[in-house]
Scaffold this active site. Structure first.
Site, PDB file in Angstrom:
ATOM      1  N   LYS A 179       0.836  -1.216   0.000  1.00  0.00           N
ATOM      2  CA  LYS A 179       0.000   0.000   0.000  1.00  0.00           C
ATOM      3  C   LYS A 179       0.867   1.261   0.000  1.00  0.00           C
ATOM      4  O   LYS A 179       2.057   1.204   0.276  1.00  0.00           O
ATOM      5  CB  LYS A 179      -0.949  -0.022   1.203  1.00  0.00           C
ATOM      6  CG  LYS A 179      -1.852  -1.270   1.241  1.00  0.00           C
ATOM      7  CD  LYS A 179      -2.898  -1.297   0.133  1.00  0.00           C
ATOM      8  CE  LYS A 179      -3.397  -2.686  -0.188  1.00  0.00           C
ATOM      9  NZ  LYS A 179      -4.536  -3.162   0.543  1.00  0.00           N
TER      10      LYS A 179
HETATM   11  C1  PLP Z   1      -5.521  -4.243   0.856  1.00  0.00           C
HETATM   12  C2  PLP Z   1      -6.979  -4.061   0.853  1.00  0.00           C
HETATM   13  C3  PLP Z   1      -7.778  -4.457   1.942  1.00  0.00           C
HETATM   14  C4  PLP Z   1      -7.294  -5.278   3.084  1.00  0.00           C
HETATM   15  O1  PLP Z   1      -6.206  -4.815   3.757  1.00  0.00           O
HETATM   16  P1  PLP Z   1      -5.244  -5.839   4.529  1.00  0.00           P
HETATM   17  O2  PLP Z   1      -4.381  -4.919   5.323  1.00  0.00           O
HETATM   18  O3  PLP Z   1      -4.501  -6.611   3.491  1.00  0.00           O
HETATM   19  O4  PLP Z   1      -6.075  -6.718   5.395  1.00  0.00           O
HETATM   20  C5  PLP Z   1      -9.127  -4.148   1.909  1.00  0.00           C
HETATM   21  N1  PLP Z   1      -9.689  -3.523   0.858  1.00  0.00           N
HETATM   22  C6  PLP Z   1      -8.962  -3.158  -0.213  1.00  0.00           C
HETATM   23  C7  PLP Z   1      -9.648  -2.452  -1.335  1.00  0.00           C
HETATM   24  C8  PLP Z   1      -7.591  -3.422  -0.265  1.00  0.00           C
HETATM   25  O5  PLP Z   1      -6.895  -3.071  -1.346  1.00  0.00           O
END
Ligand code: PLP
Length: 363
Positions: A179
């Site tokens: 991210k």
């Molecule tokens: C990455 C992501 C999540 C989940 O996040 P995690 O930290 O991997 O549990 C939820 N929604 C979207 C759209 C994502 O890209």
């Protein structure tokens, strides 16, 4: 190989993590509190609550808003599976409302037709980093007395009419390794509502207010100080990272000119965080699908990693069969066979960008 994502780690991150190791306090503590204060400032809200993942953030946000088994939550059919899983974890039923074909985000004009007496919340996703139509979404949530929970996992730093994502409803962010701001794993929930924040803090820590006083069944969804220190160091670079991604996206949109490939748009009044730079292949399904597959192979051979986010609409996933409601999801189906994400991360240099545009134009 030009990867689709690459964590940006500087000495600032290294020193921050080492300082926590030296402090002897690794679990949730001062650094988590510091990260929460910084995130609340970033979003212009009163409270931020750090948790162990973006999925945990979504799960707790739903629980804190009173979503229970039998309730319905309106969301998008075109997202990462965690969005739907969080709804299932709360025991509720995901109700999928189709997306806008050009932004890939939930089509707000179709939401009211999907509301029933069982609907408790709307869960829009700011996909790839572009904010949803928050004007319409806040209006609909207000008019029908529904919780508004924003999946901001891909959109930290993005704004709608000058307001940061995560400031409209209850915001759920992810600190997963790919991210824009990351800590390996982690999540943050933002809210202006003190009662919701209090509930979130109980739920993430075994339902515990004072030591060994349990007010409800809770989880262990805590973040560690190690992760918080890493995320704090990353947060210092947010403006830089977002500008780099915006500059890279602008370069690609200016230089990609391949008939049959549609570059992404940004709606007026919104800033895009460019977690992904996603093009579409036009034309009928069999044609778009085969050209996209050929493009992935050709780009790979040219040393460029291109990825499909996401290859299937959520209502098609086996574990959602019989556990969700889906209406017309034409645009989500189209996106699943036509979308392709190209590298846009801040680690790209001028040569990388030129090569990506050149190789796409050569397809
Ligand atoms: C990455 C992501 C999540 C989940 O996040 P995690 O930290 O991997 O549990 C939820 N929604 C979207 C759209 C994502 O890209």
């Amino acid at each position: 190989m030009i990867r689709i994502s690459q964590p940006l780690i500087t000495d600032r991150e290294r020193e921050a993590v080492l300082a926590v190791l030296d402090s002897g306090h690794l679990a949730q503590g001062e650094k988590v509190a510091e990260l929460e204060a910084a995130w609340a400032r970033l979003c212009g809200v009163r409270h931020a609550v750090a948790v162990s993942s973006g999925t945990a953030a979504l799960h707790l946000a739903l629980l804190a808003h009173g979503v229970e088994p039998g309730h319905e939550v309106i969301t998008t059919p075109f997202s990462f599976v965690a969005t739907a899983n969080a709804i299932l974890l709360a025991g509720a039923i995901p109700v999928f409302v189709d997306i806008e074909p050009d932004t890939f985000n939930i089509d707000a004009t179709r939401i009211e037709a999907a509301i029933t007496p069982k609907t408790r919340a709307i869960l829009p996703v700011h996909l790839y980093g572009q904010p949803c139509d928050m004007g319409a979404l806040t209006r609909i949530a207000g008019a029908h007395n529904l919780a508004l929970i924003e999946d901001c996992a891909q959109a930290v730093g993005a704004e709608y009419e000058g307001w940061p994502v995560g400031s409209f409803g209850t915001g759920c962010f992810s600190l997963y390794a790919t991210k824009n701001i990351m800590a390996g794993e982690g999540g943050i929930i933002t809210t202006d509502n003190s009662a919701i924040a209090d509930r979130l803090r109980l739920l993430r820590n075994q339902g515990q207010r004072e030591r060994y006083q349990y007010e409800c069944t809770g989880y262990n969804y805590r973040l560690t100080d190690l992760q918080a220190a890493l995320a704090l160091a990353q947060l210092e670079g947010l403006t830089y990272v977002t500008r780099r991604r915006q500059g890279n996206a602008a370069y690609l949109s200016e230089h990609i000119s391949r008939p049959g490939i549609i570059t992404p748009i940004v709606r007026e009044g919104r800033t895009h965080a460019w977690h992904q730079y996603t093009v579409r292949f036009d034309g009928p399904e069999w044609h778009a699908r085969s050209r996209r597959q050929a493009a992935i192979v050709a780009l790979e051979a040219a040393g460029i990693e291109a990825r499909v986010y996401y290859p299937k609409p959520l209502p098609w996933e086996p574990h959602l069969q019989g556990r969700c409601r889906a209406g017309n999801d034409t645009h989500a189906v189209d996106a699943a066979y036509s979308a392709l994400s190209l590298p846009v991360h801040p680690g790209l240099n001028d040569d990388d960008l030129a090569r990506i545009a050149r190789e796409v134009n050569r397809l």
